[in-house]
Design a protein around this motif. Structure first.
Motif, PDB file in Angstrom:
ATOM      1  N   THR A 180       2.676  -5.047  -5.940  1.00 60.69           N
ATOM      2  CA  THR A 180       2.528  -4.335  -7.206  1.00 60.69           C
ATOM      3  C   THR A 180       2.621  -2.830  -6.963  1.00 60.69           C
ATOM      4  OG1 THR A 180       0.124  -4.301  -6.929  1.00 60.69           O
ATOM      5  CG2 THR A 180       1.062  -6.111  -8.213  1.00 60.69           C
ATOM      6  N   PRO A 181       3.105  -2.073  -7.950  1.00 59.58           N
ATOM      7  CA  PRO A 181       3.125  -0.612  -7.811  1.00 59.58           C
ATOM      8  C   PRO A 181       1.727  -0.043  -7.554  1.00 59.58           C
ATOM      9  CG  PRO A 181       4.499  -1.286  -9.653  1.00 59.58           C
ATOM     10  CD  PRO A 181       3.774  -2.515  -9.192  1.00 59.58           C
ATOM     11  N   ALA A 182       0.694  -0.663  -8.152  1.00 62.09           N
ATOM     12  CA  ALA A 182      -0.667  -0.170  -7.959  1.00 62.09           C
ATOM     13  C   ALA A 182      -1.081  -0.273  -6.499  1.00 62.09           C
ATOM     14  CB  ALA A 182      -1.642  -0.947  -8.843  1.00 62.09           C
ATOM     15  N   ALA A 183      -0.798  -1.409  -5.867  1.00 61.23           N
ATOM     16  CA  ALA A 183      -1.174  -1.594  -4.467  1.00 61.23           C
ATOM     17  C   ALA A 183      -0.422  -0.621  -3.573  1.00 61.23           C
ATOM     18  CB  ALA A 183      -0.899  -3.031  -4.046  1.00 61.23           C
ATOM     19  N   ALA A 184       0.885  -0.453  -3.809  1.00 61.69           N
ATOM     20  CA  ALA A 184       1.674   0.450  -2.979  1.00 61.69           C
ATOM     21  C   ALA A 184       1.246   1.905  -3.172  1.00 61.69           C
ATOM     22  CB  ALA A 184       3.159   0.294  -3.309  1.00 61.69           C
ATOM     23  N   SER A 185       0.970   2.280  -4.419  1.00 67.45           N
ATOM     24  CA  SER A 185       0.559   3.665  -4.699  1.00 67.45           C
ATOM     25  C   SER A 185      -0.791   3.967  -4.058  1.00 67.45           C
ATOM     26  CB  SER A 185       0.487   3.889  -6.211  1.00 67.45           C
ATOM     27  OG  SER A 185       1.757   3.704  -6.809  1.00 67.45           O
ATOM     28  N   TYR A 186      -1.720   3.017  -4.153  1.00 67.34           N
ATOM     29  CA  TYR A 186      -3.043   3.232  -3.551  1.00 67.34           C
ATOM     30  C   TYR A 186      -2.941   3.258  -2.025  1.00 67.34           C
ATOM     31  CZ  TYR A 186      -8.084   2.925  -2.855  1.00 67.34           C
ATOM     32  OH  TYR A 186      -9.385   3.180  -2.479  1.00 67.34           O
ATOM     33  N   PHE A 187      -2.053   2.446  -1.464  1.00 69.78           N
ATOM     34  CA  PHE A 187      -1.842   2.478  -0.007  1.00 69.78           C
ATOM     35  C   PHE A 187      -1.380   3.870   0.415  1.00 69.78           C
ATOM     36  CE2 PHE A 187       0.750   2.077   3.805  1.00 69.78           C
ATOM     37  CZ  PHE A 187      -0.039   1.291   4.629  1.00 69.78           C
ATOM     38  N   ASN A 188      -0.427   4.439  -0.315  1.00 74.39           N
ATOM     39  CA  ASN A 188       0.059   5.777   0.036  1.00 74.39           C
ATOM     40  C   ASN A 188      -1.028   6.838  -0.125  1.00 74.39           C
ATOM     41  OD1 ASN A 188       2.538   4.777   0.697  1.00 74.39           O
ATOM     42  ND2 ASN A 188       3.606   5.562  -1.117  1.00 74.39           N
ATOM     43  N   LEU A 189      -1.870   6.665  -1.165  1.00 74.24           N
ATOM     44  CA  LEU A 189      -2.948   7.630  -1.380  1.00 74.24           C
ATOM     45  C   LEU A 189      -3.952   7.605  -0.235  1.00 74.24           C
ATOM     46  CD1 LEU A 189      -4.336   9.590  -3.479  1.00 74.24           C
ATOM     47  CD2 LEU A 189      -5.640   7.588  -4.235  1.00 74.24           C
ATOM     48  N   THR A 190      -4.237   6.414   0.260  1.00 72.36           N
ATOM     49  CA  THR A 190      -5.276   6.262   1.288  1.00 72.36           C
ATOM     50  C   THR A 190      -4.717   6.235   2.709  1.00 72.36           C
ATOM     51  OG1 THR A 190      -5.175   3.850   0.943  1.00 72.36           O
ATOM     52  CG2 THR A 190      -6.879   5.083  -0.260  1.00 72.36           C
ATOM     53  N   HIS A 191      -3.395   6.194   2.844  1.00 68.70           N
ATOM     54  CA  HIS A 191      -2.761   6.207   4.164  1.00 68.70           C
ATOM     55  C   HIS A 191      -1.649   7.262   4.182  1.00 68.70           C
ATOM     56  CE1 HIS A 191      -4.517   2.168   3.817  1.00 68.70           C
ATOM     57  NE2 HIS A 191      -4.543   2.105   5.131  1.00 68.70           N
ATOM     58  N   PRO A 192      -1.982   8.530   3.978  1.00 70.31           N
ATOM     59  CA  PRO A 192      -0.919   9.538   3.896  1.00 70.31           C
ATOM     60  C   PRO A 192      -0.088   9.651   5.167  1.00 70.31           C
ATOM     61  CG  PRO A 192      -3.099  10.553   4.087  1.00 70.31           C
ATOM     62  CD  PRO A 192      -3.325   9.106   3.831  1.00 70.31           C
ATOM     63  N   ASP A 193      -0.664   9.256   6.282  1.00 71.81           N
ATOM     64  CA  ASP A 193       0.086   9.309   7.541  1.00 71.81           C
ATOM     65  C   ASP A 193       1.063   8.151   7.683  1.00 71.81           C
ATOM     66  OD1 ASP A 193      -2.205   7.646   7.604  1.00 71.81           O
ATOM     67  OD2 ASP A 193      -2.111   7.550   9.786  1.00 71.81           O
ATOM     68  N   LYS A 194       0.936   7.143   6.815  1.00 68.82           N
ATOM     69  CA  LYS A 194       1.824   5.974   6.859  1.00 68.82           C
ATOM     70  C   LYS A 194       2.553   5.779   5.528  1.00 68.82           C
ATOM     71  CE  LYS A 194      -1.153   3.268   9.996  1.00 68.82           C
ATOM     72  NZ  LYS A 194      -1.880   1.968  10.131  1.00 68.82           N
ATOM     73  N   ALA A 195       2.632   6.803   4.722  1.00 63.00           N
ATOM     74  CA  ALA A 195       3.154   6.650   3.362  1.00 63.00           C
ATOM     75  C   ALA A 195       4.533   5.994   3.345  1.00 63.00           C
ATOM     76  CB  ALA A 195       3.215   8.003   2.670  1.00 63.00           C
ATOM     77  N   LEU A 196       4.697   5.042   2.448  1.00 63.52           N
ATOM     78  CA  LEU A 196       5.948   4.300   2.309  1.00 63.52           C
ATOM     79  C   LEU A 196       6.724   4.803   1.093  1.00 63.52           C
ATOM     80  CD1 LEU A 196       4.472   0.724   2.934  1.00 63.52           C
ATOM     81  CD2 LEU A 196       5.625   2.199   4.597  1.00 63.52           C
ATOM     82  N   ARG A 197       8.003   4.496   1.070  1.00 64.02           N
ATOM     83  CA  ARG A 197       8.829   4.828  -0.096  1.00 64.02           C
ATOM     84  C   ARG A 197       8.740   3.660  -1.074  1.00 64.02           C
ATOM     85  NH1 ARG A 197      14.512   4.485  -0.925  1.00 64.02           N
ATOM     86  NH2 ARG A 197      14.795   3.909   1.286  1.00 64.02           N
ATOM     87  N   ILE A 198       8.385   3.971  -2.316  1.00 64.37           N
ATOM     88  CA  ILE A 198       8.226   2.935  -3.339  1.00 64.37           C
ATOM     89  C   ILE A 198       9.472   2.926  -4.210  1.00 64.37           C
ATOM     90  CG2 ILE A 198       6.831   2.141  -5.280  1.00 64.37           C
ATOM     91  CD1 ILE A 198       4.462   3.664  -4.030  1.00 64.37           C
ATOM     92  N   LEU A 199      10.208   1.821  -4.169  1.00 60.83           N
ATOM     93  CA  LEU A 199      11.427   1.726  -4.968  1.00 60.83           C
ATOM     94  C   LEU A 199      11.081   1.471  -6.434  1.00 60.83           C
ATOM     95  CD1 LEU A 199      13.704  -0.452  -2.634  1.00 60.83           C
ATOM     96  CD2 LEU A 199      13.279   2.017  -2.594  1.00 60.83           C
ATOM     97  N   ASP A 200      11.950   1.934  -7.313  1.00 62.37           N
ATOM     98  CA  ASP A 200      11.732   1.733  -8.751  1.00 62.37           C
ATOM     99  C   ASP A 200      11.736   0.246  -9.092  1.00 62.37           C
ATOM    100  OD1 ASP A 200      11.635   4.457  -9.136  1.00 62.37           O
ATOM    101  OD2 ASP A 200      13.776   4.607  -9.638  1.00 62.37           O
ATOM    102  N   ARG A 201      10.958  -0.101 -10.123  1.00 63.09           N
ATOM    103  CA  ARG A 201      11.032  -1.471 -10.612  1.00 63.09           C
ATOM    104  C   ARG A 201      12.445  -1.760 -11.109  1.00 63.09           C
ATOM    105  NH1 ARG A 201       9.187  -2.512 -14.910  1.00 63.09           N
ATOM    106  NH2 ARG A 201       8.681  -0.420 -15.642  1.00 63.09           N
ATOM    107  N   ASP A 202      12.876  -2.995 -10.951  1.00 66.89           N
ATOM    108  CA  ASP A 202      14.197  -3.399 -11.416  1.00 66.89           C
ATOM    109  C   ASP A 202      14.019  -4.290 -12.634  1.00 66.89           C
ATOM    110  OD1 ASP A 202      16.715  -4.371 -11.863  1.00 66.89           O
ATOM    111  OD2 ASP A 202      17.084  -5.004  -9.802  1.00 66.89           O
ATOM    112  N   GLU A 203      14.280  -3.740 -13.830  1.00 64.64           N
ATOM    113  CA  GLU A 203      14.062  -4.492 -15.068  1.00 64.64           C
ATOM    114  C   GLU A 203      15.023  -5.675 -15.202  1.00 64.64           C
ATOM    115  OE1 GLU A 203      11.872  -4.462 -17.452  1.00 64.64           O
ATOM    116  OE2 GLU A 203      10.717  -2.647 -17.033  1.00 64.64           O
ATOM    117  N   SER A 204      16.082  -5.711 -14.379  1.00 61.47           N
ATOM    118  CA  SER A 204      16.987  -6.869 -14.453  1.00 61.47           C
ATOM    119  C   SER A 204      16.346  -8.110 -13.834  1.00 61.47           C
ATOM    120  CB  SER A 204      18.307  -6.552 -13.745  1.00 61.47           C
ATOM    121  OG  SER A 204      18.122  -6.427 -12.351  1.00 61.47           O
ATOM    122  N   GLU A 205      15.253  -7.910 -13.082  1.00 56.59           N
ATOM    123  CA  GLU A 205      14.512  -9.035 -12.519  1.00 56.59           C
ATOM    124  C   GLU A 205      13.415  -9.409 -13.516  1.00 56.59           C
ATOM    125  OE1 GLU A 205      15.310 -10.532  -9.832  1.00 56.59           O
ATOM    126  OE2 GLU A 205      16.663  -9.137  -8.826  1.00 56.59           O
TER     127      GLU A 205
END
Length: 255
Positions: A180-205
Motif C-alpha cells: 500500500t502507498p501508506a506502508a511505503a510512505s511510512y517506511f520512507n519516513l522512518t527509514h530515510p537511509d533506506k528510502a525507496l522510490r514509490i511508483l505511481d498507482r496504475d489505474e488500469s489495474e
C-alpha cells in the motif's frame, strides 16, 4: 513495529454478523464511539500510542464531530470482532461488492489508494507492466497482488508483513514490493537511509485501486448521515490530510 494491511480491507467477510450494532442515539447516550483497530500496525494503529497511528487519530476526530469520546477495541484477529463492541472500522474499501458479505455499510470515501510498487532508487522498473520473468516481487501472502502478479508469470516472494517486503527491497534481496502507498510512505519516513522510490498507482489495474471509507456495523440512518457529514467536514478543513501527512502519507482524492 510490523506494518500490515488493515485487516478490515475485505478481510472480515462473513465474520461481522454477530457484532452488536448501535444506533447514533445509543452512541451519544453512552458518550463513546467504538473503533476496532490492530494494536501493532503502524502507520495504521498502535496501542503503545507514540505515535498512535492515523486510524486512531482519525477515530478521535470523528468522535469529536459526533460529540463523544473514542473507545478503542484492540483486536489482532478478525474473529475477535465477534466479541468486540466497536461501531466503526477505518480504511475500509468503499465498494459495495467488496463489502457485500460483511454487513458493513460504508461512508462517503475520503481518499483513494491501492497497491503500488516500491523499488530501489536506481531501479529501471516504471509500473506493473514493466515486470517480467526476471524481476522478483514481494507480495503479501494470499493477496490480490500476489494472484495478479503471479498470473503474469512474474516470480513472487511472499511475506506476512508489508514492512518485511520493503526491507527485502532495501536490502536488494528482491526487485520490488507490491504494498500500500501508506506502508511505503511510512517506511520512507522512518527509514530515510533506506528510502525507496514509490511508483505511481496504475489505474488500469482495476483490482489494485480502490476508494477508502469508514466502515460501520449495521448503522441506523442517523449514524450513517452523521459519519458522512463528519467525513465531509474533516476533509474540507484539511484535518484528514494533516493526520495522514504526519505519517508521511499524501492522500489522493477519491474517484
Amino acid at each position: 513495529m510490523k506494518t500490515i494491511l488493515p485487516f478490515m480491507v475485505g478481510a472480515v467477510i462473513g465474520l461481522i454478523g454477530s457484532a452488536q450494532a448501535r444506533p447514533l442515539d445509543a452512541i451519544r447516550s453512552t458518550g463513546v464511539l467504538g473503533l476496532c483497530a490492530h494494536p501493532n500496525s503502524l502507520p495504521f494503529a498502535n496501542k503503545a500510542g507514540d505515535p498512535p497511528g492515523f486510524q486512531v487519530e482519525l477515530g478521535r476526530a470523528l468522535a469529536r464531530e459526533l460529540g463523544v469520546s473514542l473507545e478503542l477495541d484492540w483486536i489482532i484477529t478478525r474473529y475477535q470482532m465477534r466479541s468486540a463492541g466497536c461501531d466503526i472500522l477505518l480504511d475500509v474499501i468503499a465498494d459495495r461488492e467488496a463489502q457485500g458479505e460483511t454487513n458493513l455499510r460504508v461512508s462517503k470515501p475520503y481518499y483513494r489508494t491501492g497497491v503500488i510498487l516500491a523499488v530501489p532508487q536506481a531501479s529501471k522498473l516504471t509500473s506493473f507492466k514493466s515486470l517480467d520473468g526476471q524481476t522478483k516481487v514481494g507480495v503479501l501472502v494470499g493477496s490480490f497482488a500476489a494472484m495478479i502478479i503471479s498470473q503474469r508469470r512474474v516470480p513472487i516472494s511472499t511475506f506476512g508483513f508489508e514492512v518485511d517486503s520493503l526491507e527485502a527491497v532495501a536490502n536488494h534481496e528482491i526487485d520490488a514490493a507490491a504494498v500500500t502507498p501508506a506502508a511505503a510512505s511510512y517506511f520512507n519516513l522512518t527509514h530515510p537511509d533506506k528510502a525507496l522510490r514509490i511508483l505511481d498507482r496504475d489505474e488500469s489495474e482495476a483490482n489494485l485501486n480502490w476508494n477508502v471509507a469508514v466502515g460501520m456495523f449495521r448503522p441506523d440512518d442517523n449514524l450513517r448521515e452523521a459519519i458522512d457529514a463528519a467525513v465531509e467536514r474533516l476533509r474540507a478543513d484539511g484535518t484528514i490530510d494533516r493526520i495522514y501527512k504526519r505519517y508521511g502519507v499524501v492522500l489522493q482524492t477519491p474517484k
